[in-house]
Write a protein that holds these residues in place. Structure first.
Motif, PDB file in Angstrom:
ATOM      1  N   PRO A 163       0.838  -1.191   0.000  1.00 37.38           N
ATOM      2  CA  PRO A 163       0.000   0.000   0.000  1.00 37.38           C
ATOM      3  C   PRO A 163       0.882   1.254   0.000  1.00 37.38           C
ATOM      4  O   PRO A 163       2.114   1.144  -0.023  1.00 37.38           O
ATOM      5  CB  PRO A 163      -0.723  -0.124   1.344  1.00 37.38           C
ATOM      6  CG  PRO A 163       0.326  -0.737   2.246  1.00 37.38           C
ATOM      7  CD  PRO A 163       1.120  -1.661   1.371  1.00 37.38           C
ATOM      8  N   MET A 164       0.267   2.428   0.039  1.00 32.40           N
ATOM      9  CA  MET A 164       1.027   3.643   0.339  1.00 32.40           C
ATOM     10  C   MET A 164       1.433   3.559   1.811  1.00 32.40           C
ATOM     11  O   MET A 164       0.646   3.112   2.646  1.00 32.40           O
ATOM     12  CB  MET A 164       0.163   4.874   0.140  1.00 32.40           C
ATOM     13  CG  MET A 164      -0.259   5.072  -1.292  1.00 32.40           C
ATOM     14  SD  MET A 164      -1.334   6.496  -1.410  1.00 32.40           S
ATOM     15  CE  MET A 164      -2.019   6.235  -3.039  1.00 32.40           C
ATOM     16  N   ILE A 165       2.672   3.961   2.102  1.00 35.94           N
ATOM     17  CA  ILE A 165       3.152   3.887   3.487  1.00 35.94           C
ATOM     18  C   ILE A 165       2.935   5.251   4.152  1.00 35.94           C
ATOM     19  O   ILE A 165       3.361   6.286   3.624  1.00 35.94           O
ATOM     20  CB  ILE A 165       4.653   3.505   3.528  1.00 35.94           C
ATOM     21  CG1 ILE A 165       4.899   2.185   2.767  1.00 35.94           C
ATOM     22  CG2 ILE A 165       5.141   3.427   4.961  1.00 35.94           C
ATOM     23  CD1 ILE A 165       4.244   0.956   3.339  1.00 35.94           C
ATOM     24  N   THR A 166       2.274   5.202   5.296  1.00 33.15           N
ATOM     25  CA  THR A 166       1.913   6.428   6.007  1.00 33.15           C
ATOM     26  C   THR A 166       3.081   6.916   6.865  1.00 33.15           C
ATOM     27  O   THR A 166       3.899   6.111   7.303  1.00 33.15           O
ATOM     28  CB  THR A 166       0.691   6.129   6.916  1.00 33.15           C
ATOM     29  OG1 THR A 166      -0.290   5.451   6.129  1.00 33.15           O
ATOM     30  CG2 THR A 166       0.085   7.392   7.485  1.00 33.15           C
ATOM     31  N   ALA A 167       3.151   8.222   7.081  1.00 36.60           N
ATOM     32  CA  ALA A 167       4.123   8.771   8.045  1.00 36.60           C
ATOM     33  C   ALA A 167       3.632   8.442   9.453  1.00 36.60           C
ATOM     34  O   ALA A 167       2.566   8.907   9.862  1.00 36.60           O
ATOM     35  CB  ALA A 167       4.228  10.280   7.851  1.00 36.60           C
ATOM     36  N   ARG A 168       4.367   7.594  10.139  1.00 33.60           N
ATOM     37  CA  ARG A 168       3.960   7.156  11.485  1.00 33.60           C
ATOM     38  C   ARG A 168       5.194   7.109  12.387  1.00 33.60           C
ATOM     39  O   ARG A 168       6.252   6.628  11.948  1.00 33.60           O
ATOM     40  CB  ARG A 168       3.385   5.733  11.453  1.00 33.60           C
ATOM     41  CG  ARG A 168       2.182   5.547  10.566  1.00 33.60           C
ATOM     42  CD  ARG A 168       1.731   4.083  10.610  1.00 33.60           C
ATOM     43  NE  ARG A 168       0.733   3.800   9.597  1.00 33.60           N
ATOM     44  CZ  ARG A 168      -0.566   4.050   9.717  1.00 33.60           C
ATOM     45  NH1 ARG A 168      -1.012   4.565  10.851  1.00 33.60           N
ATOM     46  NH2 ARG A 168      -1.401   3.778   8.748  1.00 33.60           N
ATOM     47  N   HIS A 187       0.431  -5.940  15.851  1.00 33.19           N
ATOM     48  CA  HIS A 187      -0.965  -5.715  15.457  1.00 33.19           C
ATOM     49  C   HIS A 187      -1.227  -4.255  15.061  1.00 33.19           C
ATOM     50  O   HIS A 187      -2.375  -3.881  14.820  1.00 33.19           O
ATOM     51  CB  HIS A 187      -1.912  -6.149  16.576  1.00 33.19           C
ATOM     52  CG  HIS A 187      -1.699  -7.581  16.962  1.00 33.19           C
ATOM     53  ND1 HIS A 187      -1.982  -8.621  16.103  1.00 33.19           N
ATOM     54  CD2 HIS A 187      -1.172  -8.135  18.076  1.00 33.19           C
ATOM     55  CE1 HIS A 187      -1.645  -9.760  16.693  1.00 33.19           C
ATOM     56  NE2 HIS A 187      -1.147  -9.496  17.880  1.00 33.19           N
ATOM     57  N   GLY A 188      -0.186  -3.445  15.034  1.00 36.09           N
ATOM     58  CA  GLY A 188      -0.365  -2.017  14.742  1.00 36.09           C
ATOM     59  C   GLY A 188      -0.484  -1.749  13.246  1.00 36.09           C
ATOM     60  O   GLY A 188      -0.202  -2.613  12.417  1.00 36.09           O
ATOM     61  N   PRO A 189      -0.861  -0.520  12.901  1.00 36.34           N
ATOM     62  CA  PRO A 189      -1.067  -0.176  11.488  1.00 36.34           C
ATOM     63  C   PRO A 189       0.227  -0.173  10.660  1.00 36.34           C
ATOM     64  O   PRO A 189       0.196  -0.507   9.475  1.00 36.34           O
ATOM     65  CB  PRO A 189      -1.688   1.229  11.541  1.00 36.34           C
ATOM     66  CG  PRO A 189      -1.453   1.737  12.915  1.00 36.34           C
ATOM     67  CD  PRO A 189      -1.275   0.570  13.814  1.00 36.34           C
ATOM     68  N   ALA A 190       1.366   0.171  11.283  1.00 38.39           N
ATOM     69  CA  ALA A 190       2.629   0.158  10.518  1.00 38.39           C
ATOM     70  C   ALA A 190       3.001  -1.286  10.165  1.00 38.39           C
ATOM     71  O   ALA A 190       3.451  -1.575   9.052  1.00 38.39           O
ATOM     72  CB  ALA A 190       3.744   0.826  11.320  1.00 38.39           C
ATOM     73  N   ALA A 191       2.789  -2.197  11.114  1.00 42.59           N
ATOM     74  CA  ALA A 191       3.069  -3.618  10.854  1.00 42.59           C
ATOM     75  C   ALA A 191       2.193  -4.112   9.707  1.00 42.59           C
ATOM     76  O   ALA A 191       2.658  -4.832   8.804  1.00 42.59           O
ATOM     77  CB  ALA A 191       2.818  -4.439  12.116  1.00 42.59           C
ATOM     78  N   ASP A 192       0.946  -3.707   9.723  1.00 42.83           N
ATOM     79  CA  ASP A 192       0.026  -4.120   8.661  1.00 42.83           C
ATOM     80  C   ASP A 192       0.500  -3.598   7.301  1.00 42.83           C
ATOM     81  O   ASP A 192       0.512  -4.332   6.313  1.00 42.83           O
ATOM     82  CB  ASP A 192      -1.384  -3.593   9.004  1.00 42.83           C
ATOM     83  CG  ASP A 192      -2.385  -3.991   7.945  1.00 42.83           C
ATOM     84  OD1 ASP A 192      -2.525  -5.211   7.712  1.00 42.83           O
ATOM     85  OD2 ASP A 192      -3.006  -3.102   7.336  1.00 42.83           O
ATOM     86  N   GLU A 193       0.950  -2.330   7.275  1.00 40.57           N
ATOM     87  CA  GLU A 193       1.442  -1.770   6.010  1.00 40.57           C
ATOM     88  C   GLU A 193       2.653  -2.556   5.501  1.00 40.57           C
ATOM     89  O   GLU A 193       2.759  -2.848   4.310  1.00 40.57           O
ATOM     90  CB  GLU A 193       1.842  -0.299   6.199  1.00 40.57           C
ATOM     91  CG  GLU A 193       0.665   0.646   6.300  1.00 40.57           C
ATOM     92  CD  GLU A 193       1.059   2.109   6.535  1.00 40.57           C
ATOM     93  OE1 GLU A 193       0.181   2.965   6.431  1.00 40.57           O
ATOM     94  OE2 GLU A 193       2.240   2.386   6.842  1.00 40.57           O
ATOM     95  N   ILE A 194       3.562  -2.878   6.415  1.00 40.62           N
ATOM     96  CA  ILE A 194       4.790  -3.571   5.979  1.00 40.62           C
ATOM     97  C   ILE A 194       4.485  -4.991   5.509  1.00 40.62           C
ATOM     98  O   ILE A 194       5.060  -5.466   4.519  1.00 40.62           O
ATOM     99  CB  ILE A 194       5.847  -3.550   7.110  1.00 40.62           C
ATOM    100  CG1 ILE A 194       6.354  -2.119   7.319  1.00 40.62           C
ATOM    101  CG2 ILE A 194       7.010  -4.497   6.821  1.00 40.62           C
ATOM    102  CD1 ILE A 194       6.924  -1.440   6.056  1.00 40.62           C
ATOM    103  N   ARG A 195       3.568  -5.670   6.178  1.00 43.08           N
ATOM    104  CA  ARG A 195       3.197  -7.008   5.700  1.00 43.08           C
ATOM    105  C   ARG A 195       2.591  -6.936   4.297  1.00 43.08           C
ATOM    106  O   ARG A 195       2.935  -7.729   3.426  1.00 43.08           O
ATOM    107  CB  ARG A 195       2.220  -7.680   6.685  1.00 43.08           C
ATOM    108  CG  ARG A 195       2.951  -8.306   7.883  1.00 43.08           C
ATOM    109  CD  ARG A 195       2.042  -9.215   8.672  1.00 43.08           C
ATOM    110  NE  ARG A 195       1.034  -8.442   9.353  1.00 43.08           N
ATOM    111  CZ  ARG A 195       1.151  -8.002  10.620  1.00 43.08           C
ATOM    112  NH1 ARG A 195       2.211  -8.306  11.328  1.00 43.08           N
ATOM    113  NH2 ARG A 195       0.184  -7.288  11.152  1.00 43.08           N
ATOM    114  N   ARG A 196       1.726  -5.938   4.071  1.00 46.16           N
ATOM    115  CA  ARG A 196       1.112  -5.809   2.743  1.00 46.16           C
ATOM    116  C   ARG A 196       2.152  -5.385   1.702  1.00 46.16           C
ATOM    117  O   ARG A 196       2.107  -5.826   0.552  1.00 46.16           O
ATOM    118  CB  ARG A 196      -0.066  -4.828   2.798  1.00 46.16           C
ATOM    119  CG  ARG A 196      -1.247  -5.466   3.546  1.00 46.16           C
ATOM    120  CD  ARG A 196      -2.251  -4.435   4.032  1.00 46.16           C
ATOM    121  NE  ARG A 196      -2.771  -3.615   2.963  1.00 46.16           N
ATOM    122  CZ  ARG A 196      -3.204  -2.354   3.121  1.00 46.16           C
ATOM    123  NH1 ARG A 196      -3.159  -1.779   4.303  1.00 46.16           N
ATOM    124  NH2 ARG A 196      -3.680  -1.698   2.112  1.00 46.16           N
TER     125      ARG A 196
END
Ligand SMILES: Nc1ncnc2c1ncn2[C@@H]1O[C@H](COP(=O)(O)OP(=O)(O)OP(=O)(O)O)[C@@H](O)[C@H]1O
Ligand SMILES: [Mg+2]
Length: 219
Positions: A163-168, A187-196
């Motif tokens: 996905p697009m990676i968010t500034a976090r 389980h956080g949103p950054a982990a989810d982005e990196i897995r995708r």
């Protein structure tokens, strides 16, 4: 062994941050990963040294030693080398491009970043290599016109990883602690982005098919 190089002429786009984050997740998926840090700043090698989990190793490598180091890694059974490069178009980045199966260009969604990555893209194409972009440090307002226009421009050039990676802050905290976002808060949103993102990279490189073939050959 497959090789991913991260490249941008512009500094601060997220090459080292995303190299570390993806390397951790790829290792968790069963790859034997080695981080090759070609940047004299040695950000990634320093991060790797600070990890308590030493299975994911890394080293600073100059362009003159790159071929020799990659050959050694291949002999040692490394399945994925991730090469982080300095912000430049130079002999070092040309060597990283020549060695790579896939070149990833992290780009922030700003006009300066998009304009700057065109020269990198042209250089990669001139060297006959495949590349893909990842939009990094996007605001959480990912539907903004600016981000949508950036995505369309990159999609037209070489293809955009998802996905697009968010500034976090999680990306910054993870680096500080010698972790990847998937380890810092699985389980956080950054982990989810990196897995995708890793799913997207694997599809782009056909890594799953590569491993199935290697397993069949070993059997
Ligand atoms: N998605 C993100 N969210 C928040 N901060 C980020 C993100 N990606 C990168 N950063 C931060 O942006 C800065 C630049 O990132 P990084 O050092 O990874 O870029 P780089 O392309 O490797 O830079 P250089 O060209 O100097 O090597 C760092 O402070 C990093 O923590
Ligand atoms: Mg860097």
């Amino acid at each position: 062994m497959r090789i991913i190089s991260l490249l941008t002429q512009k500094g601060g786009s997220g090459k080292s941050t995303l190299s570390a984050a993806m390397a951790v997740e790829m290792q968790a998926r069963g790859e034997t990963v080695f981080l090759v840090d070609m940047d004299p700043q040695r950000s990634l090698a320093t991060w790797a040294k600070g990890r308590s989990d030493r299975r994911l190793a890394g080293a600073a490598v100059g362009s003159e030693r790159l071929a020799e180091v990659l050959a050694t890694l291949r002999d040692r059974g490394v399945t994925l080398a991730v090469i982080d490069t300095p912000a430049s178009l130079s002999a070092a980045t040309d060597a990283a491009v020549a060695a790579a199966d896939l070149i990833i260009l992290p780009v922030r969604p700003t006009a300066f970043d998009i304009w700057s990555c065109e020269a990198t893209w042209r250089r990669i194409r001139a060297l006959g290599k495949d590349c893909a972009f990842v939009l990094n440090q996007c605001s959480s307002l990912q539907t903004s016109r600016r981000v949508r226009d950036s995505a369309a421009a990159l999609e037209a050039m070489g293809g955009l990883l998802t996905p697009m990676i968010t500034a976090r802050v999680e990306y910054q905290d993870a680096i500080l602690r010698g972790l990847g976002p998937t380890e810092l808060d699985p389980h956080g949103p950054a982990a989810d982005e990196i897995r995708r993102l890793c799913d997207s990279v694997r599809r782009r490189m056909a890594l799953d098919r590569f491993h199935a073939r290697a397993t069949r050959q070993a059997a």
